[in-house]
Design a protein around this motif. Structure first.
Motif, short mmCIF file in Angstrom:
data_model
loop_
_atom_site.label_atom_id
_atom_site.label_comp_id
_atom_site.label_asym_id
_atom_site.label_seq_id
_atom_site.Cartn_x
_atom_site.Cartn_y
_atom_site.Cartn_z
N SER A 24 47.03 -17.34 51.13
CA SER A 24 47.18 -17.16 49.69
C SER A 24 48.56 -16.63 49.32
O SER A 24 48.69 -15.56 48.77
N ILE A 28 48.33 -19.72 41.79
CA ILE A 28 46.91 -19.74 41.44
C ILE A 28 46.76 -20.39 40.07
O ILE A 28 47.73 -20.50 39.32
N THR A 264 53.51 -13.47 43.63
CA THR A 264 52.33 -13.99 42.96
C THR A 264 51.40 -12.84 42.60
O THR A 264 51.54 -11.73 43.13
N GLN A 266 48.36 -12.28 43.55
CA GLN A 266 47.65 -11.75 44.71
C GLN A 266 48.56 -10.86 45.57
O GLN A 266 48.10 -9.85 46.13
N GLU A 267 49.84 -11.19 45.66
CA GLU A 267 50.77 -10.33 46.39
C GLU A 267 50.90 -8.97 45.70
O GLU A 267 50.90 -7.92 46.36
N LEU A 269 48.74 -7.44 43.78
CA LEU A 269 47.52 -6.64 43.96
C LEU A 269 47.43 -6.08 45.37
O LEU A 269 47.01 -4.93 45.56
N ARG A 270 47.81 -6.84 46.37
CA ARG A 270 47.79 -6.34 47.74
C ARG A 270 48.66 -5.10 47.89
O ARG A 270 48.33 -4.17 48.63
N SER A 277 45.04 -6.49 50.68
CA SER A 277 44.03 -7.45 50.28
C SER A 277 43.78 -7.36 48.78
O SER A 277 43.51 -6.27 48.26
N GLU A 278 43.87 -8.50 48.11
CA GLU A 278 43.56 -8.54 46.68
C GLU A 278 42.07 -8.37 46.42
O GLU A 278 41.66 -8.18 45.27
N TYR A 279 41.28 -8.42 47.49
CA TYR A 279 39.82 -8.27 47.37
C TYR A 279 39.35 -6.83 47.58
O TYR A 279 38.18 -6.53 47.35
N ALA A 294 42.34 -10.04 38.44
CA ALA A 294 42.00 -8.91 39.32
C ALA A 294 40.49 -8.80 39.51
O ALA A 294 40.01 -8.63 40.63
N PHE A 297 39.06 -11.55 41.88
CA PHE A 297 39.21 -11.29 43.31
C PHE A 297 38.20 -10.26 43.78
O PHE A 297 37.60 -10.40 44.86
#
Length: 301
Positions: A24, A28, A264, A266-267, A269-270, A277-279, A294, A297
């Motif tokens: 990822s 997105i 991005t 997701q980056e 959020l990590r 991890s964006e999760y 957010a 994820f």
């Protein structure tokens, strides 16, 4: 020098391997509002950190309507700053209030997410950056140098996020908004980096680590967490990363053509979760960020 070049090459290789393994790093599917809402989380973070650091009070005093009933930040407090830095951070804090208002009035907003601005959270981040537990634990509010290093953690993440957002925006008003936000975020990051560069070779007491070394550790941590290659550089870098490969000074972090890096959602959020991890929420956002991206994820965790 040969050893330094070898270590640098090894670091590049490891990052490239992780980038290939990461599923990822690409774009997105999202609309303008959803993309800008990722940044809104960071604007709340910056507003509360700058306001509390300079004034000892945050949005609930300055403009409660912007917080929209969101939970109070954890651990935010007044920092022990010299007069010049305090004035700069106060200005930055008020600028972030304006950023929040601009986003909310242009595309709509959401309640302030739960933020962890505690000394313990910053201490954990700095431990992770250097690779061992600092003794005593790092305290961002103790003095000017510590606070500036803590500031180094935050605006740049928003900056590269905005750079990555603009090409994906469809509406003129969205592009105009984010371009204006990016201009000020870039300025804030440049001021922080310049103030730190002036002290680059100073040892941060009581640690046997210089300001420049701390900046390199933090930048490398963010690259590791984002898992999508080198998009973050410290204040002093190998010539391979300097402007035109001719300088080790790196007051402004940029690519081989001196163009800003981009990240991005997701980056981002990590990095701000501190989990890679964006999760998985954590770090500055113990309950995760708000907004469709957010929350989407988090729902898949």
């Amino acid at each position: 020098m040969a050893t330094s070049s070898l270590l640098f090459a090894l670091f590049i290789t490891i990052l490239n391997i992780r980038m290939v393994m990461c599923a990822s790093c690409g774009p997105i599917i999202a609309n303008d509002e959803e993309r800008i809402h990722v940044a809104l989380n960071l604007e709340f973070l910056e507003a509360e950190f700058f306001l509390n650091g300079a004034l000892g009070k945050g949005l609930d005093t300055i403009d409660p309507s912007l917080a929209a009933g969101g939970p109070l930040p954890v651990g935010a407090k007044k920092a022990n700053l010299d007069a010049l830095t305090n004035r700069i951070m106060e200005e930055f804090g008020y600028q972030e209030v304006g950023h929040l208002r601009a986003i909310i009035t242009t595309i709509g907003g959401f309640p302030r997410p739960l933020l962890n601005l505690s000394t313990e959270n910053f201490a954990n981040i700095f431990d992770e950056a250097v690779g061992y537990k600092l003794a005593p634990p790092f305290d961002p509010y103790m003095n000017t140098v510590n606070y500036l290093l803590a500031c180094y953690l935050i605006p740049y993440v928003g900056l590269v996020g905005y750079v990555g957002t603009i090409p994906n925006l469809v509406n003129y008003n969205s592009r105009k908004l984010v371009a204006g936000l990016l201009g000020v975020e870039s300025g804030q990051d440049a001021v922080i980096r310049a103030l730190l560069y002036e002290k680059a070779n100073e040892t941060v007491l009581p640690y046997n680590i210089t300001v420049a070394e701390f900046s390199n550790h933090i930048s490398q941590l963010r690259n590791r967490l984002a898992m999508c290659g080198i998009k973050d550089e410290g204040l002093i870098v190998p010539l391979q990363l300097g402007a035109e490969n001719k300088t080790e000074s790196n007051i402004l972090s940029a690519d081989a053509n001196s163009v800003s890096y981009e990240r991005t959602p997701q980056e981002i959020l990590r990095i701000v979760y501190g989990t890679g991890s964006e999760y998985k929420p954590g770090g500055f956002f113990p309950s995760g960020g708000n907004g469709r991206i957010a929350k989407g994820f988090l729902a898949k965790d």
